[in-house]
Design an enzyme around this catalytic site. Sequence first.
Site, PDB file in Angstrom:
ATOM      1  N   ASN A  20      33.621  -7.770 -29.595  1.00  0.00           N
ATOM      2  CA  ASN A  20      33.204  -6.832 -30.648  1.00  0.00           C
ATOM      3  C   ASN A  20      32.724  -5.499 -30.069  1.00  0.00           C
ATOM      4  O   ASN A  20      32.195  -4.664 -30.779  1.00  0.00           O
ATOM      5  CB  ASN A  20      32.104  -7.457 -31.513  1.00  0.00           C
ATOM      6  CG  ASN A  20      30.845  -7.775 -30.724  1.00  0.00           C
ATOM      7  OD1 ASN A  20      30.764  -7.506 -29.526  1.00  0.00           O
ATOM      8  ND2 ASN A  20      29.851  -8.348 -31.386  1.00  0.00           N
ATOM      9  N   HIS A  43      30.369  -5.175 -27.656  1.00  0.00           N
ATOM     10  CA  HIS A  43      28.994  -5.114 -27.135  1.00  0.00           C
ATOM     11  C   HIS A  43      29.010  -4.912 -25.617  1.00  0.00           C
ATOM     12  O   HIS A  43      29.904  -5.367 -24.922  1.00  0.00           O
ATOM     13  CB  HIS A  43      28.160  -6.337 -27.550  1.00  0.00           C
ATOM     14  CG  HIS A  43      28.501  -7.636 -26.894  1.00  0.00           C
ATOM     15  ND1 HIS A  43      28.549  -8.836 -27.577  1.00  0.00           N
ATOM     16  CD2 HIS A  43      28.800  -7.950 -25.613  1.00  0.00           C
ATOM     17  CE1 HIS A  43      28.844  -9.815 -26.741  1.00  0.00           C
ATOM     18  NE2 HIS A  43      29.009  -9.304 -25.544  1.00  0.00           N
ATOM     19  N   ASP A  63      20.669  -9.076 -19.192  1.00  0.00           N
ATOM     20  CA  ASP A  63      20.201  -9.798 -20.380  1.00  0.00           C
ATOM     21  C   ASP A  63      19.822 -11.246 -20.073  1.00  0.00           C
ATOM     22  O   ASP A  63      20.134 -11.778 -19.006  1.00  0.00           O
ATOM     23  CB  ASP A  63      21.252  -9.735 -21.499  1.00  0.00           C
ATOM     24  CG  ASP A  63      22.684  -9.792 -20.979  1.00  0.00           C
ATOM     25  OD1 ASP A  63      22.903 -10.350 -19.895  1.00  0.00           O
ATOM     26  OD2 ASP A  63      23.587  -9.280 -21.664  1.00  0.00           O
ATOM     27  N   GLU A  65      24.685  -5.179 -29.602  1.00  0.00           N
ATOM     28  CA  GLU A  65      25.710  -5.480 -30.599  1.00  0.00           C
ATOM     29  C   GLU A  65      26.076  -4.207 -31.381  1.00  0.00           C
ATOM     30  O   GLU A  65      25.317  -3.224 -31.357  1.00  0.00           O
ATOM     31  CB  GLU A  65      25.183  -6.559 -31.555  1.00  0.00           C
ATOM     32  CG  GLU A  65      24.857  -7.888 -30.887  1.00  0.00           C
ATOM     33  CD  GLU A  65      26.096  -8.721 -30.528  1.00  0.00           C
ATOM     34  OE1 GLU A  65      27.203  -8.162 -30.356  1.00  0.00           O
ATOM     35  OE2 GLU A  65      25.944  -9.951 -30.402  1.00  0.00           O
TER      36      GLU A  65
HETATM   37  C1  F6R Z   1      26.566 -10.648 -19.935  1.00  0.00           C
HETATM   38  C2  F6R Z   1      26.734  -9.534 -20.850  1.00  0.00           C
HETATM   39  C3  F6R Z   1      27.809  -9.537 -21.872  1.00  0.00           C
HETATM   40  C4  F6R Z   1      29.156  -9.987 -21.304  1.00  0.00           C
HETATM   41  C5  F6R Z   1      30.210  -9.999 -22.398  1.00  0.00           C
HETATM   42  C6  F6R Z   1      31.539 -10.497 -21.886  1.00  0.00           C
HETATM   43  O1  F6R Z   1      25.474 -10.422 -19.059  1.00  0.00           O
HETATM   44  O2  F6R Z   1      25.966  -8.624 -20.810  1.00  0.00           O
HETATM   45  O3  F6R Z   1      27.948  -8.241 -22.408  1.00  0.00           O
HETATM   46  O4  F6R Z   1      29.532  -9.121 -20.270  1.00  0.00           O
HETATM   47  O5  F6R Z   1      29.790 -10.810 -23.449  1.00  0.00           O
HETATM   48  O6  F6R Z   1      31.417 -11.837 -21.557  1.00  0.00           O
HETATM   49  P1  F6R Z   1      32.628 -12.605 -20.841  1.00  0.00           P
HETATM   50  O7  F6R Z   1      32.791 -12.015 -19.508  1.00  0.00           O
HETATM   51  O8  F6R Z   1      32.151 -14.039 -20.775  1.00  0.00           O
HETATM   52  O9  F6R Z   1      33.817 -12.420 -21.712  1.00  0.00           O
END
Ligand code: F6R
Length: 253
Positions: free
Chosen positions: A135, A137, A66, A142
């Site tokens: 959440n 994702h 992403d 989402e």
């Molecule tokens: C990042 C991504 C997100 C993160 C998720 C957890 O490329 O795709 O899904 O893996 O938001 O983020 P952290 O590791 O910062 O808790």
Amino acid sequence: MLFIFPDVSSVADYVSDVLINTIKNKPDMVLGAATGGTMEPIYAHFIQQVRQQQVDVSRLVTFNLDEYVGLSAHHPKSYAAYMHQHLFQHLNFNTAKLYLPDGQAQNLEEHCFEYSTRVQHYGGINLQLLGVGGNGHIGFNEPGTSFDSRCHVVQLSEQTRIDNSRFFAENAIVPASAITMGIQDIMDADEVLLVATGISKSAIMAAYYQNDVTEAIPLTILKRHPSAKIILDEAAASLLPDSVRQCAVSLAT
Ligand code: F6R
């Protein structure tokens, strides 16, 4: 398959091992890369082990999950900058083979289509690294995202923007939208490593095991993946019922 390690460092060691073994078997493998706090120690251990074992990563192809819409690759909070800082600049990657969505693409829809197509052109992702949002994702898919989704533009939920505000100076500047690979793109990967560490991931990991597969919790789709490993530290596993913990793979020798 569920793996529970005592701490972040042993999680990072294990994930680096899996990555390095995959690269040794297939030096031109396609890696699906993730960003975020969870991946920082993983990339740090990976860099260390690649250097120690003198692994050649120059033939590796990477596709990031992403990128924020509106941020250029040079913006310090872009995921392109994150990847450069935490991984790419440290090893002998071929920069022509490191792909991220372009948050400043003129035509975002067209760009998303081309991004998914390029992944397929390389024969798909061999190993997908994934973190998880509080959440549920995965990528920036989402809750409520269709399981059929391919790379697309997504409006970030308020929860995700609050969670990610820790990486920005203030919440107001966390972009409102992002490009993400879709759930179907993720499910097409040959192998998935879902990594969750820390107490803040304990509730969502318990929810993963307590719920059936549902679009309300995107993470749950991994139950249908034929080769997904769920890799947790003790803190992230702390709310798992005993019946689930008993199924964890023991790596003790
Ligand atoms: C990042 C991504 C997100 C993160 C998720 C957890 O490329 O795709 O899904 O893996 O938001 O983020 P952290 O590791 O910062 O808790």
